[in-house]
Enzyme design. Structure first.
Site, mmCIF file in Angstrom:
data_model
loop_
_atom_site.group_PDB
_atom_site.id
_atom_site.type_symbol
_atom_site.label_atom_id
_atom_site.label_comp_id
_atom_site.label_asym_id
_atom_site.label_seq_id
_atom_site.Cartn_x
_atom_site.Cartn_y
_atom_site.Cartn_z
ATOM 1 N N GLY A 12 0.851 -1.141 0.016
ATOM 2 C CA GLY A 12 -0.134 -0.218 0.099
ATOM 3 C C GLY A 12 1.197 1.489 0.122
ATOM 4 O O GLY A 12 0.093 2.639 0.369
ATOM 5 N N SER A 13 1.994 1.301 -0.266
ATOM 6 C CA SER A 13 3.031 2.398 -0.566
ATOM 7 C C SER A 13 2.015 3.186 -1.437
ATOM 8 O O SER A 13 2.727 4.703 -1.525
ATOM 9 C CB SER A 13 4.492 1.911 -0.540
ATOM 10 O OG SER A 13 4.717 1.780 -1.581
ATOM 11 N N ASN A 14 1.832 3.147 -2.738
ATOM 12 C CA ASN A 14 1.228 4.338 -3.173
ATOM 13 C C ASN A 14 0.295 3.921 -2.979
ATOM 14 O O ASN A 14 -0.417 5.900 -3.071
ATOM 15 C CB ASN A 14 1.127 3.452 -5.135
ATOM 16 C CG ASN A 14 2.099 3.218 -5.530
ATOM 17 O OD1 ASN A 14 2.519 3.927 -6.140
ATOM 18 N ND2 ASN A 14 2.745 1.778 -5.978
ATOM 19 N N LYS A 73 -14.953 -15.897 -10.062
ATOM 20 C CA LYS A 73 -14.395 -14.352 -10.747
ATOM 21 C C LYS A 73 -15.356 -13.922 -10.607
ATOM 22 O O LYS A 73 -15.396 -12.856 -9.863
ATOM 23 C CB LYS A 73 -13.353 -14.653 -11.297
ATOM 24 C CG LYS A 73 -12.256 -13.993 -11.310
ATOM 25 C CD LYS A 73 -11.504 -13.726 -12.423
ATOM 26 C CE LYS A 73 -10.061 -12.824 -12.218
ATOM 27 N NZ LYS A 73 -10.014 -11.725 -13.146
ATOM 28 N N MET A 98 -3.282 -7.251 -6.976
ATOM 29 C CA MET A 98 -2.595 -8.601 -7.325
ATOM 30 C C MET A 98 -3.242 -9.504 -8.875
ATOM 31 O O MET A 98 -3.405 -10.399 -8.169
ATOM 32 C CB MET A 98 -1.477 -8.673 -6.681
ATOM 33 C CG MET A 98 -0.054 -8.041 -6.300
ATOM 34 S SD MET A 98 0.450 -6.979 -7.748
ATOM 35 C CE MET A 98 1.804 -8.136 -7.762
ATOM 36 N N ASN A 115 -4.060 1.788 -13.650
ATOM 37 C CA ASN A 115 -3.382 1.395 -12.442
ATOM 38 C C ASN A 115 -1.741 1.390 -12.591
ATOM 39 O O ASN A 115 -1.585 2.469 -13.594
ATOM 40 C CB ASN A 115 -2.874 -0.290 -13.382
ATOM 41 C CG ASN A 115 -1.856 -1.366 -12.662
ATOM 42 O OD1 ASN A 115 -2.200 -1.601 -11.567
ATOM 43 N ND2 ASN A 115 -1.487 -2.156 -14.028
ATOM 44 N N HIS A 117 1.795 0.170 -13.156
ATOM 45 C CA HIS A 117 3.050 -0.168 -13.361
ATOM 46 C C HIS A 117 4.779 -0.596 -13.131
ATOM 47 O O HIS A 117 4.706 -0.001 -13.509
ATOM 48 C CB HIS A 117 2.661 -1.844 -13.814
ATOM 49 C CG HIS A 117 3.391 -3.179 -14.717
ATOM 50 N ND1 HIS A 117 3.041 -3.875 -14.288
ATOM 51 C CD2 HIS A 117 4.586 -3.397 -15.560
ATOM 52 C CE1 HIS A 117 3.882 -4.799 -14.457
ATOM 53 N NE2 HIS A 117 4.409 -4.197 -15.198
HETATM 54 C C1 GRF Z 1 4.315 -1.065 -7.066
HETATM 55 O O1 GRF Z 1 5.426 -1.343 -7.617
HETATM 56 C C2 GRF Z 1 3.115 -0.959 -8.084
HETATM 57 O O2 GRF Z 1 3.868 -0.527 -9.376
HETATM 58 C C3 GRF Z 1 2.971 -2.642 -8.784
HETATM 59 O O3 GRF Z 1 2.820 -3.364 -7.313
HETATM 60 C C4 GRF Z 1 3.124 -2.441 -6.721
HETATM 61 C C5 GRF Z 1 2.640 -2.179 -5.042
HETATM 62 O O4 GRF Z 1 3.024 -1.582 -3.728
HETATM 63 N N1 GRF Z 1 1.267 -2.637 -9.235
HETATM 64 P P1 GRF Z 1 2.357 -0.796 -3.262
HETATM 65 O O5 GRF Z 1 0.940 -1.765 -2.726
HETATM 66 O O6 GRF Z 1 1.718 0.421 -3.466
HETATM 67 O O7 GRF Z 1 3.196 -1.004 -1.953
#
Ligand code: GRF
Length: 201
Positions: A12-14, A73, A98, A115, A117
């Site tokens: 969850g850092s983003n 799903k 994911m 998204n 990536h």
């Molecule tokens: C990030 O590298 C993002 O690009 C990818 O998964 C990772 C998620 O990191 N899709 P976080 O959970 O946001 O820390």
């Protein structure tokens, strides 16, 4: 003011970067809801910490919706979609979610899903993108924000940032260098969508 529905699976850092930019007034958005498909996701702890400090009107609602609780799903994603609709979100942000969304879900929200990536797409889609980049031997990698369709890390590219791949980089060193840029690029891109500098789809 964009109402965001953020989908997460892990660290969850983003999501943290989005919340930080909102609290600093750099992002005209609110996180209306966070949905995790993993009950032990660190992202959920981040929201708890945020909520502990936030005024009542700034608290973020979370839901855990796990695939294993549903027969298939489609019904799993239907449950997530109905929460997003009930909360009337303007934009769904996959921030470390994911799993590949099915076409029923993506069609329902059109170009309202993005998204992030950790590679310069279309190179290295899928898991372990940074390791794929190192194994291939590219000298430049980076991160991409893109609209989401039902394909793996497919969909139109919105924004990218490049970072160098340096001699001796390990997967974790390269991942860290890319992640720093992710934390800038994702909020910045959402802000451009919020202010119509980038069009939806
Ligand atoms: C990030 O590298 C993002 O690009 C990818 O998964 C990772 C998620 O990191 N899709 P976080 O959970 O946001 O820390």
């Amino acid at each position: 003011m964009l109402k965001l529905g953020v989908m997460v699976s892990g660290r969850g850092s983003n999501l943290g970067a989005i919340m930080k930019n909102i609290s600093e007034g750099k992002l005209d958005a609110i996180v209306e809801v966070v949905i995790s498909n993993k009950r032990d996701a660190q992202a959920l702890r981040r929201v708890e910490e945020w909520n502990a400090r936030a005024d009542d009107d700034k608290k973020i609602e979370t839901f855990t919706v796990e695939r294993s609780s549903f027969a298939d799903k489609d019904s799993f994603e239907e449950n997530i979609a109905s929460i997003m609709e009930e909360k009337r979100v303007d934009l769904i942000v996959l921030a470390g979610y994911m799993s590949v969304l099915g076409s029923k879900f993506t069609a329902r929200f059109g170009a309202r899903i993005i998204n992030i990536h950790p590679s310069l797409l279309p190179s290295f889609p899928g898991l372990h993108a940074q390791k794929q980049a190192l194994t291939y031997g590219v000298k430049i990698s980076g991160c991409t924000v893109h609209f989401v369709d039902e394909t793996l890390d497919g969909g139109a590219i919105i924004s990218q940032v490049a970072v160098p791949v340096l001699d001796g980089d390990t997967e974790s060193v390269l991942s860290e260098r890319i992640l720093k840029e992710e934390h800038r690029l994702l909020p910045e891109t959402i802000q451009k969508l919020a202010t119509n500098q980038i069009r939806f789809g």
